[in-house]
Design a protein around this motif. Structure first.
Motif, short mmCIF file in Angstrom:
data_model
loop_
_atom_site.label_atom_id
_atom_site.label_comp_id
_atom_site.label_asym_id
_atom_site.label_seq_id
_atom_site.Cartn_x
_atom_site.Cartn_y
_atom_site.Cartn_z
N GLY A 7 0.86 -1.16 -0.05
CA GLY A 7 -0.09 0.06 -0.14
C GLY A 7 0.93 1.15 -0.02
O GLY A 7 1.86 1.25 -0.82
N GLU A 8 0.65 2.05 0.90
CA GLU A 8 1.38 3.37 1.01
C GLU A 8 2.63 3.13 1.82
O GLU A 8 3.40 4.37 1.89
CB GLU A 8 0.53 4.43 1.83
CG GLU A 8 -1.16 4.48 1.42
CD GLU A 8 -1.81 3.26 2.11
OE1 GLU A 8 -1.22 2.65 2.90
OE2 GLU A 8 -2.85 3.16 1.81
N GLY A 9 3.01 2.02 1.89
CA GLY A 9 4.39 1.96 2.69
C GLY A 9 4.52 2.09 4.09
O GLY A 9 5.53 2.45 4.45
N TYR A 10 3.45 2.21 4.70
CA TYR A 10 3.71 2.86 6.28
C TYR A 10 4.30 2.04 6.93
O TYR A 10 5.37 2.47 7.68
CB TYR A 10 2.35 2.75 6.78
CG TYR A 10 2.05 3.05 8.37
CD1 TYR A 10 2.36 4.27 8.87
CD2 TYR A 10 1.88 1.97 9.02
CE1 TYR A 10 2.35 4.50 10.33
CE2 TYR A 10 1.82 1.94 10.55
CZ TYR A 10 2.03 3.16 10.94
OH TYR A 10 1.92 3.30 12.50
N TYR A 11 4.33 0.72 6.79
CA TYR A 11 5.00 -0.31 7.87
C TYR A 11 6.55 -0.50 7.32
O TYR A 11 7.38 -0.46 8.26
CB TYR A 11 4.20 -1.60 7.78
CG TYR A 11 3.00 -1.68 8.15
CD1 TYR A 11 2.87 -1.93 9.66
CD2 TYR A 11 1.97 -1.70 7.40
CE1 TYR A 11 1.54 -1.72 10.33
CE2 TYR A 11 0.63 -1.60 8.32
CZ TYR A 11 0.43 -1.68 9.72
OH TYR A 11 -0.65 -1.69 10.08
N SER A 12 6.64 -0.54 6.04
CA SER A 12 8.06 -0.43 5.48
C SER A 12 8.76 0.67 5.81
O SER A 12 10.14 0.64 6.32
CB SER A 12 8.04 -0.55 3.91
OG SER A 12 8.02 -1.88 3.53
N ASP A 65 17.51 -4.68 4.40
CA ASP A 65 17.22 -4.22 3.20
C ASP A 65 15.79 -4.55 2.99
O ASP A 65 15.33 -5.62 3.42
CB ASP A 65 18.07 -4.97 2.20
CG ASP A 65 19.64 -4.59 1.87
OD1 ASP A 65 19.78 -3.46 2.43
OD2 ASP A 65 20.40 -5.47 1.35
N ILE A 66 15.07 -3.55 2.67
CA ILE A 66 13.56 -3.87 2.29
C ILE A 66 13.13 -3.50 0.71
O ILE A 66 13.59 -2.49 0.16
CB ILE A 66 12.94 -2.72 3.24
CG1 ILE A 66 13.16 -3.21 4.73
CG2 ILE A 66 11.33 -3.07 3.01
CD1 ILE A 66 12.50 -1.91 5.79
N VAL A 67 12.38 -4.49 0.55
CA VAL A 67 11.87 -4.43 -0.73
C VAL A 67 10.19 -4.48 -0.63
O VAL A 67 9.75 -5.33 0.24
CB VAL A 67 12.20 -5.64 -1.74
CG1 VAL A 67 11.66 -5.31 -3.08
CG2 VAL A 67 13.73 -5.46 -2.32
N ALA A 68 9.56 -3.41 -1.16
CA ALA A 68 8.00 -3.45 -0.66
C ALA A 68 7.55 -3.04 -2.31
O ALA A 68 7.75 -2.42 -3.18
CB ALA A 68 7.88 -2.30 -0.03
N PHE A 69 6.32 -3.74 -2.65
CA PHE A 69 5.53 -3.54 -3.67
C PHE A 69 3.98 -3.81 -3.41
O PHE A 69 3.69 -4.10 -2.45
CB PHE A 69 5.91 -4.65 -4.71
CG PHE A 69 5.26 -6.11 -4.47
CD1 PHE A 69 4.34 -6.38 -5.03
CD2 PHE A 69 5.93 -6.91 -3.67
CE1 PHE A 69 3.55 -7.75 -5.01
CE2 PHE A 69 5.45 -8.26 -3.59
CZ PHE A 69 4.35 -8.61 -4.17
N ASP A 70 3.17 -3.10 -4.40
CA ASP A 70 2.00 -3.02 -4.48
C ASP A 70 1.39 -2.90 -5.93
O ASP A 70 2.25 -2.71 -6.91
CB ASP A 70 1.35 -1.91 -3.72
CG ASP A 70 -0.11 -2.11 -3.32
OD1 ASP A 70 -0.44 -2.42 -2.08
OD2 ASP A 70 -0.95 -1.68 -4.24
#
Length: 268
Positions: A93-98, A108-113
């Motif tokens: 989503g909006e990336g809040y938790y990442s 290292d963090i990779v995040a997608f939606d």
């Protein structure tokens, strides 16, 4: 820093680049060279319930702290897990938790939606400029095999076949699902308009337990007093009321909402 993105699997990125130099830089291992995010899902159509305006409202709600008890438990869990160097946040989503996790951990963090609007907002809010954001699909994640130490699956659908493909042999999945009392105030006030007046997460839990050894689970729940404006934003956010005529519901009767979640940690 382990390079876990697999561009070939995801197909040609469709982000519009300003220069050829910038385009080639994307394919250099380990970093995205100033590009805010990559789009691997050109042909995906977005639901009317997940517009840019709705994601902006969601971001405001999250930043107000209504989900802080969930974030606190997730960060506690991550602090106890060993050898977590890469984290994949699916359906971020909006990336809040990442973004919040990156403030506390060196992983290292990779995040997608699937939503381009969500990833655009997330990447612009990323003060660390070190999270790798991309628009992508759970059905075909552009992630290398066995390259992820921990998957965050927070209030989002799962694809366990893909999750198991990308997890390392010693990897973990942190799954967060709504509890039975999540937004129970909406269920009570709108019960005449709902097809299912009771919510059960039993099937979701049973499927998770078939896939993984559950090494930890906890329920976290808080009821928050909030202004009518925020209650109406929650009403627009929740799939519970997507097909309800909200003009027929008197939200002024509500003063509090319950944010109830169950958190599971599984290992292969």
């Amino acid at each position: 820093s382990r390079h876990i993105l697999n561009y070939q699997r995801g197909g040609m990125p469709v982000k519009t680049f300003q220069t050829r130099k910038q385009m080639f830089a994307l394919f250099m291992p380990g970093f995205l060279c100033g590009i805010l995010y990559v789009n691997f899902a050109l042909n995906q159509k977005q639901s009317k319930h997940y517009s840019r305006t709705s994601f902006e409202s969601r971001m405001d709600i999250l930043e107000k702290g209504y989900y802080s008890h969930i974030l606190t438990e997730i960060t506690h869990i991550l602090s106890k897990l060993e050898n977590i160097t890469t984290i994949l946040d699916v359906g971020c989503g909006e990336g809040y938790y990442s973004r919040k996790i990156k403030e506390l951990f060196q992983a290292d963090i990779v995040a997608f939606d699937i939503s381009k609007d969500a990833i655009s907002l997330a990447s612009k809010r990323d003060g660390s400029k070190s999270i790798k954001w991309f628009v992508g699909d759970l059905e075909n994640m552009p992630i290398r095999d066995h390259s992820v130490d921990c998957i965050l699956d927070i209030f989002t659908p799962a694809n366990y076949l893909e999750f198991n493909r990308v997890l390392t042999d010693s990897g973990y999945i942190v799954k967060v699902i709504p509890g039975n009392k999540h937004l129970m105030e909406f269920r009570n006030i709108a019960k005449e308009h709902l097809k299912n007046q009771e919510y059960s997460n039993e099937n979701v839990i049973n499927l998770f337990k078939k896939q993984y050894s559950v090494i930890y689970q906890k329920r976290v729940s808080e009821s928050y007093e909030m202004p009518l404006e925020d209650i109406k934003i929650f009403a627009d956010m929740t799939p519970l009321l997507f097909h309800v005529d909200k003009t027929e519901i008197d939200f002024k009767k509500l003063k509090t909402l319950t944010i109830d979640a169950e958190i599971f940690v599984g290992s292969l």
